[in-house]
Design an enzyme around this catalytic site. Sequence first.
Site, PDB file in Angstrom:
ATOM      1  N   ASP A 202       0.731  -1.217  -0.302  1.00  0.00           N
ATOM      2  CA  ASP A 202       0.178  -0.128   0.318  1.00  0.00           C
ATOM      3  C   ASP A 202       0.777   1.214  -0.283  1.00  0.00           C
ATOM      4  O   ASP A 202       1.883   0.881   1.067  1.00  0.00           O
ATOM      5  CB  ASP A 202      -0.765   0.149   1.568  1.00  0.00           C
ATOM      6  CG  ASP A 202      -1.865   1.280   1.216  1.00  0.00           C
ATOM      7  OD1 ASP A 202      -2.467   1.415   0.461  1.00  0.00           O
ATOM      8  OD2 ASP A 202      -1.270   2.139   2.307  1.00  0.00           O
TER       9      ASP A 202
ATOM     10  N   THR B  32       0.297   5.116   0.517  1.00  0.00           N
ATOM     11  CA  THR B  32       0.568   5.569   1.656  1.00  0.00           C
ATOM     12  C   THR B  32       1.312   5.249   3.604  1.00  0.00           C
ATOM     13  O   THR B  32       0.523   3.305   2.833  1.00  0.00           O
ATOM     14  CB  THR B  32      -1.204   6.443   2.180  1.00  0.00           C
ATOM     15  OG1 THR B  32      -1.493   6.806   0.460  1.00  0.00           O
ATOM     16  CG2 THR B  32      -0.755   7.432   3.258  1.00  0.00           C
TER      17      THR B  32
ATOM     18  N   ASP C 225      -1.630   0.453   6.097  1.00  0.00           N
ATOM     19  CA  ASP C 225      -1.589   1.090   8.058  1.00  0.00           C
ATOM     20  C   ASP C 225      -3.201   1.216   7.780  1.00  0.00           C
ATOM     21  O   ASP C 225      -3.261   1.751   9.245  1.00  0.00           O
ATOM     22  CB  ASP C 225      -0.626   1.934   7.815  1.00  0.00           C
ATOM     23  CG  ASP C 225      -1.035   2.585   6.887  1.00  0.00           C
ATOM     24  OD1 ASP C 225      -1.735   2.518   5.582  1.00  0.00           O
ATOM     25  OD2 ASP C 225      -0.512   3.905   6.411  1.00  0.00           O
TER      26      ASP C 225
END
Length: 792
Positions: A301, A303, A540
Amino acid sequence: MTTPMLAENRGLSAAEVAKRVESGAVNQTKRHTSRPLSAILRANLITPINGLIGVLGVIALIFGGWKQTLFAGVILANIAIGTIQELRAKRTLDRLSLLNRSPARVLREGEIKVVDPTEIVRDDLVALEPGDRIVVDGPVVESRNLEIDESLLTGEADPVAKAPGDEVQSGSFVVAGTGVFRAEKIGAESYAAKLVEEASRFKRTDSQLQTAINRFIKLISWLILPVAILLIVSQMIDQEAFTDTIVSTVAGIVPMIPEGLVLLTSVAFAVGIIRLGQRKCLVQELPAIEGLARADVLCLDKTGTLTEGGMDVQDIRPVDGQDSQAVVDALAALRAADDSPNPTMQAVAEHLAEHDHGDPSWRVIEAMPFSSARKWSGVRFTDNGTWLLGAPDVLLGGDDPVALEADVLAAQGLRVLALVTAESASTTGGASGIEPKALVVLRQRLRPTAAKTLEYFKEQGVAIKIISGDSPAAVGAVAAQLGVDGAGDTVDARRLPDDPDRLAEVMEENTIFGRVKPHQKRDFVKALQSRGHTVAMTGDGVNDVLALKDSDLGIAMGSGSPAARSVAQVVLLDDEFATLPHVVAEGRRVLGNIERVSNLFLTKTVYAITLALLVGVGAIVSWAQGGEQLPYPFNPLHQSLLNMFTIGIPAFFLALAPTFDRAKPGFINRVLRFAIPAGLACAIPTFIVYLLSLNHGGAHIDTQTTAGITLFAIALTALAVVAKPYTPWKFGLVAACGGAFFAVLAIPPLAEFYELSLPGAWNTTAALIAIASGIGALLFWLVIRPKHHRMA
């Protein structure tokens, strides 16, 4: 029992909290983040292998004296080493689990207080915001567009809107909006006691490696029993030397048992946990250590993984003809109306604060929180209309000049948001009548170690898939800055096929994916798994939870949402993406070295079983023909010496050595392909030279020494093959083991203690011929023949 009335939106008073704590109405359950001390001691003390060796040790003590029980020292070593390493691992896990535990926010006496989840009491008002994991059950008291993801409970991916009076259950998490609920079911009553505790505890689950070793142990157990019976019967034929017969029978059974294999597997895992813990890497399940070593695809991912959590506003660009002050006021009003700002809104707030842009105090009718599915957030104001902030390619048409300008900026690696007004908007019906007002341009902070880490995975043959909710252009630009292959060929996930097979093809052929929705991330993982890939996934946020849960290895960032951390097998507590190569290295060390150790232990088992069969059958044939008794070639003391220098000491060092080979399937087949020919190459020449020495008429100690030298030399060669690739310390290890054994032979007190003697010329010649034939056979089957097949 009736629940007392609570002061409206003020929560419990200190006196009410104290009363509930006194009565035991606290959210406390028996938490076992790692195995308790009693379980560790029991697991290391009470094992079938320890029991069997203990019984054999007692028999050897009674009939052969204390020297013949030295082999039983492995029990003490197993218990001591295994217990010490597990206790060290337990301390590491417990310490890191406290760092990983997410606090809860409760409303008491009108103020929000941050407490440990175990300090929540019945009737506490628990505040919620996006990313929060719900740890107790109860009804919603306040809801401001509160949306709960209950996929971990129900399997349904769509968020569920919660209104006052609706129930929320532990194990779910907040994806949008804010709210407050009352803690009604706590401790053992809550769903958390059954689901979340089980999901987040540290478990000794079976790994592929442990499962394979357990299969070996079961197979060996079935083989040992009939062979041991044959050996016992054959050795009991001669009743005149009953005591010696018992001792030699024990000597034949002991080496069949792979006594240190399970120990060294546990030690390797425990040391891995400790090493990774020192790097602030929390391993929530033991198989995770080997998971990334097996992974051939890593889904990232963008970000929070490739970029750091925060962002900076580079520019606010009003659309031509728009009032810049109105734009700034709208952004400030949107921020003021957001109860739980995400990193984007936090960056906007910091920028406004730096330029002294205060809250314009616009009155709010309805706030629509950001959702990763919608890609926008917004507020409907009383006198200032409806303003939305979100992805330009979602809010604006593809041919809109403002959207085209946003694409140009995104292609430079910038994150771009569109600020628009809308005639109408809702969280369920979307928005209409949109008019662009400004572009908010943000600069993302690339992790300084990201490029080097990605290069490492490329070198290791691990395919990278970068997936993000951002625009494809923005994701591709970031990937290009990091040197990722295929960064120019980005895929818009909104145009991906629904068919799983076609999706799998696209996933195989491409690397960069933008505008990915949360449920698509899970589809990506399943599509790759359907093609036989072992998939690791990092994330996250709450939008990563489904994919983290379904991947072969979920990796969460320590600063990420509690929901993401609770379902991941590995948590990088310091958010350092560069830790992942160390996880890979640790997994490869465990897998590669345990395979080496397994080769050694199972080679010993094969040659012990073969020797026992040959001696047993030979003894029975000799008895049937009226010949002399054929005793077993060694006593337990000899086996202790041989095992110490060919397996025990070298296996311990090899189990903890660094290794960089990528994990491969077929562990069982590879070990058997090594152990069977190596074991036969050890046993057959040893048995032949033993028979020749007996027939030559030498003393029994001479025949035993001749057989021992032969077995040791061939077994040491097997060790040398296992130790590849060679390094100076491995050369030193093999040389030291060989030198130590021959030092025992050469030093009279040691030779006398171990009941050995230097053989004469005839026995030495026979031993050298047997050794040469055994080593030749071993090298042919394990080195020359495989190399020839690879070249062919």
